[in-house]
Design an enzyme around this catalytic site. Structure first.
Site, mmCIF file in Angstrom:
data_model
loop_
_atom_site.group_PDB
_atom_site.id
_atom_site.type_symbol
_atom_site.label_atom_id
_atom_site.label_comp_id
_atom_site.label_asym_id
_atom_site.label_seq_id
_atom_site.Cartn_x
_atom_site.Cartn_y
_atom_site.Cartn_z
ATOM 1 N N GLU A 1 0.815 -1.225 -0.055
ATOM 2 C CA GLU A 1 0.026 -0.035 0.018
ATOM 3 C C GLU A 1 0.848 1.326 0.071
ATOM 4 O O GLU A 1 1.693 1.417 0.927
ATOM 5 C CB GLU A 1 -1.034 0.073 1.184
ATOM 6 C CG GLU A 1 -1.764 -1.250 1.167
ATOM 7 C CD GLU A 1 -2.771 -1.149 0.167
ATOM 8 O OE1 GLU A 1 -3.112 -0.396 -0.546
ATOM 9 O OE2 GLU A 1 -3.231 -2.295 -0.155
ATOM 10 N N CYS B 1 -7.615 -2.217 8.047
ATOM 11 C CA CYS B 1 -6.350 -2.096 7.527
ATOM 12 C C CYS B 1 -5.641 -0.818 7.163
ATOM 13 O O CYS B 1 -4.604 -0.476 7.796
ATOM 14 C CB CYS B 1 -6.307 -2.993 5.921
ATOM 15 S SG CYS B 1 -6.629 -4.733 6.216
ATOM 16 N N HIS C 1 -0.793 -6.093 1.813
ATOM 17 C CA HIS C 1 -2.086 -6.829 1.676
ATOM 18 C C HIS C 1 -1.622 -8.213 1.151
ATOM 19 O O HIS C 1 -0.977 -8.249 -0.041
ATOM 20 C CB HIS C 1 -2.986 -6.156 0.898
ATOM 21 C CG HIS C 1 -4.198 -5.303 1.622
ATOM 22 N ND1 HIS C 1 -4.415 -3.941 1.475
ATOM 23 C CD2 HIS C 1 -5.067 -5.831 2.826
ATOM 24 C CE1 HIS C 1 -5.245 -3.849 2.380
ATOM 25 N NE2 HIS C 1 -5.740 -4.900 3.211
#
Length: 218
Positions: free
Chosen positions: A81, A144, A169
């Site tokens: 991310e 998350c 992830h």
């Protein structure tokens, strides 16, 4: 010994397992090149409880790097991310049964933080290890994203903004994929061993980059 803090999440929603939890548990205590050690912990899938647990871990462990991980069921490969945004907005209840709409994570704080992990170095390490992976520009607005934003904000507020920190992830494993009802579209998945290997390679790339930077400051 410098510490890499590695977190995973407990199972949530309809998923009977969470491959991020398994990877974190399997890698706890791992010694990485350069004298680094891995300290793993599981976070609850509830933002305020997860934030409190993460704050305690950051304070007590004083990590030299932070790798947060979680499940993104439906993604076909591991993804890093790029950004955590400062809002919660989700209709799938968390494990406390709560949902949120347009809820700021930290009022009066920045709207977003960029991850400080060496994203390209991790991608290169995955490619060398024959692990497909990519960079994602949205961690969603669920728990998350909450822990990514929370960790980056906490580090910045406590003068630790230079600590590499980010979120990885992982896709479903077989247990998660097999739990999908037969009348629903199937989920892409990876064997748990490959998910754990991807997390380990990422951790090695992070600590290798951090060790090089530390040597450059000597």
């Amino acid at each position: 010994m410098p510490t890499l803090l590695l977190t995973g999440f407990e199972p949530f929603h309809t998923h009977p397992d969470n491959p991020s939890a398994q990877a974190a548990q399997e890698l706890h205590g791992l010694e990485l090149p350069g004298g680094w050690g891995v300290h793993s912990a599981l976070l609850p899938v509830e933002p305020h409880a997860a934030g409190a647990a993460l704050t305690r871990l950051l304070s007590e462990q004083d990590p030299g790097a932070v790798l947060l991980t979680g499940l993104a069921a439906g993604r076909p490969q591991v993804t890093l991310e790029r950004v955590g945004v400062g809002v919660m907005d989700f209709q799938i209840p968390d494990n406390a049964g709560q949902t949120y709409r347009d809820q700021p994570i930290e009022p009066d704080a920045p709207a977003a933080y960029l991850a400080t992990l060496p994203l390209r170095a991790i991608l290169a390490a995955w490619r060398e290890a024959e692990i497909p992976g990519d960079i994602s520009n949205s961690a969603g607005l669920y728990v998350c994203n909450f822990v990514l934003y929370h960790a980056l904000h906490w580090l910045r507020e406590h003068g630790r903004g230079a600590v590499p920190c980010g979120f990885l992830h992982v896709p479903a494993n077989a247990a998660v994929a097999l739990a999908v009802p037969a009348d629903r579209p199937p989920l892409p998945y990876l064997p748990q061993s490959e998910i754990t290997r991807a997390v380990r390679v990422a951790a090695e790339a992070i600590t290798a980059q951090s060790s090089v930077l530390q040597m450059g400051k000597m």
